[in-house]
Write a protein that holds these residues in place. Structure first.
Motif, PDB file in Angstrom:
ATOM      1  N   ALA A 104       0.803  -1.231   0.006  1.00 43.01           N
ATOM      2  CA  ALA A 104       0.036  -0.028   0.035  1.00 43.01           C
ATOM      3  C   ALA A 104       0.955   1.291   0.097  1.00 43.01           C
ATOM      4  O   ALA A 104       1.927   1.195   0.589  1.00 43.01           O
ATOM      5  N   LEU A 105       0.146   2.139  -0.580  1.00 42.20           N
ATOM      6  CA  LEU A 105       1.142   3.645  -0.740  1.00 42.20           C
ATOM      7  C   LEU A 105       1.513   4.036   0.612  1.00 42.20           C
ATOM      8  O   LEU A 105       2.627   4.805   0.936  1.00 42.20           O
ATOM      9  N   SER A 106       0.550   4.082   1.600  1.00 41.52           N
ATOM     10  CA  SER A 106       0.799   4.303   3.111  1.00 41.52           C
ATOM     11  C   SER A 106       1.847   3.838   3.775  1.00 41.52           C
ATOM     12  O   SER A 106       2.561   4.297   4.398  1.00 41.52           O
ATOM     13  N   ASN A 107       2.382   2.569   3.191  1.00 38.95           N
ATOM     14  CA  ASN A 107       3.665   1.885   3.607  1.00 38.95           C
ATOM     15  C   ASN A 107       4.839   2.426   3.208  1.00 38.95           C
ATOM     16  O   ASN A 107       5.708   2.030   3.787  1.00 38.95           O
ATOM     17  N   LEU A 108       4.776   3.061   2.174  1.00 35.99           N
ATOM     18  CA  LEU A 108       5.970   3.705   1.782  1.00 35.99           C
ATOM     19  C   LEU A 108       6.430   4.912   1.978  1.00 35.99           C
ATOM     20  O   LEU A 108       7.719   5.412   2.026  1.00 35.99           O
ATOM     21  N   GLU A 109       5.652   5.737   3.053  1.00 37.22           N
ATOM     22  CA  GLU A 109       6.161   6.643   3.695  1.00 37.22           C
ATOM     23  C   GLU A 109       7.166   6.353   4.785  1.00 37.22           C
ATOM     24  O   GLU A 109       7.163   5.375   5.262  1.00 37.22           O
ATOM     25  N   PRO A 110       8.077   7.225   4.967  1.00 39.24           N
ATOM     26  CA  PRO A 110       9.196   6.959   5.895  1.00 39.24           C
ATOM     27  C   PRO A 110       8.657   7.119   7.428  1.00 39.24           C
ATOM     28  O   PRO A 110       9.099   8.355   7.971  1.00 39.24           O
ATOM     29  N   TRP A 111       7.856   6.388   7.924  1.00 41.05           N
ATOM     30  CA  TRP A 111       7.499   6.590   9.378  1.00 41.05           C
ATOM     31  C   TRP A 111       8.590   6.895  10.366  1.00 41.05           C
ATOM     32  O   TRP A 111       8.512   7.763  11.401  1.00 41.05           O
ATOM     33  N   ARG A 112       9.696   6.147  10.278  1.00 41.46           N
ATOM     34  CA  ARG A 112      10.541   6.330  11.350  1.00 41.46           C
ATOM     35  C   ARG A 112      11.318   7.413  11.125  1.00 41.46           C
ATOM     36  O   ARG A 112      11.648   8.333  12.253  1.00 41.46           O
ATOM     37  N   THR A 113      11.536   7.871   9.968  1.00 41.82           N
ATOM     38  CA  THR A 113      12.106   9.291   9.612  1.00 41.82           C
ATOM     39  C   THR A 113      11.275  10.527  10.220  1.00 41.82           C
ATOM     40  O   THR A 113      11.703  11.382  10.805  1.00 41.82           O
ATOM     41  N   TRP A 114      10.009  10.369   9.975  1.00 38.85           N
ATOM     42  CA  TRP A 114       9.042  11.318  10.392  1.00 38.85           C
ATOM     43  C   TRP A 114       9.033  11.513  11.929  1.00 38.85           C
ATOM     44  O   TRP A 114       9.011  12.900  12.550  1.00 38.85           O
ATOM     45  N   ARG A 115       9.099  10.392  12.592  1.00 37.75           N
ATOM     46  CA  ARG A 115       9.254  10.210  13.902  1.00 37.75           C
ATOM     47  C   ARG A 115      10.302  10.946  14.510  1.00 37.75           C
ATOM     48  O   ARG A 115      10.306  11.648  15.510  1.00 37.75           O
ATOM     49  N   GLN A 116      11.686  10.570  13.933  1.00 35.14           N
ATOM     50  CA  GLN A 116      12.950  11.136  14.188  1.00 35.14           C
ATOM     51  C   GLN A 116      12.962  12.780  14.070  1.00 35.14           C
ATOM     52  O   GLN A 116      13.526  13.276  14.823  1.00 35.14           O
ATOM     53  N   VAL A 117      12.318  13.063  13.168  1.00 34.90           N
ATOM     54  CA  VAL A 117      12.193  14.627  12.779  1.00 34.90           C
ATOM     55  C   VAL A 117      11.405  15.343  13.724  1.00 34.90           C
ATOM     56  O   VAL A 117      11.961  16.264  14.444  1.00 34.90           O
ATOM     57  N   LYS A 118      10.430  14.641  14.298  1.00 36.03           N
ATOM     58  CA  LYS A 118       9.391  15.183  15.081  1.00 36.03           C
ATOM     59  C   LYS A 118      10.351  15.232  16.763  1.00 36.03           C
ATOM     60  O   LYS A 118      10.240  16.318  17.217  1.00 36.03           O
ATOM     61  N   ARG A 119      10.962  14.069  17.066  1.00 40.18           N
ATOM     62  CA  ARG A 119      11.956  14.345  18.221  1.00 40.18           C
ATOM     63  C   ARG A 119      12.841  15.185  18.076  1.00 40.18           C
ATOM     64  O   ARG A 119      13.125  16.034  18.971  1.00 40.18           O
ATOM     65  N   ASP A 120      13.708  15.337  17.005  1.00 43.89           N
ATOM     66  CA  ASP A 120      14.462  16.426  16.806  1.00 43.89           C
ATOM     67  C   ASP A 120      14.404  17.905  16.837  1.00 43.89           C
ATOM     68  O   ASP A 120      14.693  18.612  17.531  1.00 43.89           O
ATOM     69  N   ALA A 121      12.941  17.998  16.294  1.00 47.44           N
ATOM     70  CA  ALA A 121      12.061  19.558  16.289  1.00 47.44           C
ATOM     71  C   ALA A 121      11.882  19.620  17.923  1.00 47.44           C
ATOM     72  O   ALA A 121      12.120  20.794  18.251  1.00 47.44           O
ATOM     73  N   ARG A 122      11.441  18.613  18.458  1.00 48.21           N
ATOM     74  CA  ARG A 122      10.989  19.019  19.877  1.00 48.21           C
ATOM     75  C   ARG A 122      12.334  19.255  20.900  1.00 48.21           C
ATOM     76  O   ARG A 122      12.375  20.183  21.793  1.00 48.21           O
ATOM     77  N   GLU A 123      13.151  18.523  20.320  1.00 47.94           N
ATOM     78  CA  GLU A 123      14.764  18.628  21.206  1.00 47.94           C
ATOM     79  C   GLU A 123      15.348  20.010  21.136  1.00 47.94           C
ATOM     80  O   GLU A 123      15.621  20.616  21.647  1.00 47.94           O
ATOM     81  N   ILE A 124      15.252  20.344  19.697  1.00 46.31           N
ATOM     82  CA  ILE A 124      15.788  21.745  19.388  1.00 46.31           C
ATOM     83  C   ILE A 124      14.844  22.932  19.970  1.00 46.31           C
ATOM     84  O   ILE A 124      15.355  23.810  20.624  1.00 46.31           O
ATOM     85  N   ALA A 125      13.719  22.738  19.666  1.00 45.47           N
ATOM     86  CA  ALA A 125      12.788  23.664  20.619  1.00 45.47           C
ATOM     87  C   ALA A 125      13.032  23.807  21.923  1.00 45.47           C
ATOM     88  O   ALA A 125      13.141  24.871  22.723  1.00 45.47           O
ATOM     89  N   ARG A 126      12.959  22.691  22.815  1.00 43.12           N
ATOM     90  CA  ARG A 126      13.357  22.603  24.072  1.00 43.12           C
ATOM     91  C   ARG A 126      14.942  23.268  24.564  1.00 43.12           C
ATOM     92  O   ARG A 126      14.953  24.081  25.373  1.00 43.12           O
ATOM     93  N   THR A 127      15.628  23.038  23.736  1.00 41.47           N
ATOM     94  CA  THR A 127      17.227  23.502  24.138  1.00 41.47           C
ATOM     95  C   THR A 127      17.281  24.864  23.718  1.00 41.47           C
ATOM     96  O   THR A 127      17.955  25.705  24.332  1.00 41.47           O
ATOM     97  N   THR A 128      16.508  25.504  22.764  1.00 40.20           N
ATOM     98  CA  THR A 128      16.733  27.006  22.248  1.00 40.20           C
ATOM     99  C   THR A 128      15.740  27.675  23.059  1.00 40.20           C
ATOM    100  O   THR A 128      16.106  28.841  23.392  1.00 40.20           O
TER     101      THR A 128
END
Length: 130
Positions: A104-128
């Motif tokens: 299915a096309l929804s399985n082609l989305e990079p879910w792990r990458t999206w989760r990591q980007v969200k974690r990184d964005a939260r971490e950057i927002a928290r540190t800044t």
């Protein structure tokens, strides 16, 4: 006693001839052994290659025998073939459904990458923001 140089030379020539004959016999033996081993390997490959073919043929002959046996009480081969083929049809449909879900096309989305980007964005927002 003195040795004659001709006698030593004759012995050396005889030794070389005997050594050459020995090496020639050894090479002939190696050639014979290699030919025998190659023939044995080829026949083994032929035997091992026919085993899966025979197993597949036996499987289909067994299925045909089951259809013929079921056709006797049912009176027709069509319902017997349907009964025998039903489990295979169910398995094929199940595997097709699982494969369609996996592709299915929804399985082609990079879910792990999206989760990591969200974690990184939260971490950057928290540190800044701190």
């Amino acid at each position: 006693m003195r040795q004659h140089p001709d006698g030593t030379l004759a012995l050396l020539v005889a030794a070389l001839r005997a050594g050459a004959a020995h090496i020639e016999a050894l090479l002939e033996l190696a050639r014979t052994e290699t030919d025998g081993n190659i023939r044995a390997i080829v026949s083994l490959i032929g035997i091992v290659g026919t085993i899966p073919i025979l197993l597949i043929v036996i499987f289909f002959l067994g299925l045909d025998a089951v259809v013929k046996l079921l056709a006797v009480p049912l009176g027709s081969e069509a319902p017997a073939a349907l009964i025998v083929a039903a489990p295979f049809l169910i398995v094929a449909l199940l595997l097709g459904w699982l494969g369609a879900r996996r592709m299915a096309l929804s399985n082609l989305e990079p879910w792990r990458t999206w989760r990591q980007v969200k974690r990184d964005a939260r971490e950057i927002a928290r540190t800044t923001g701190a």
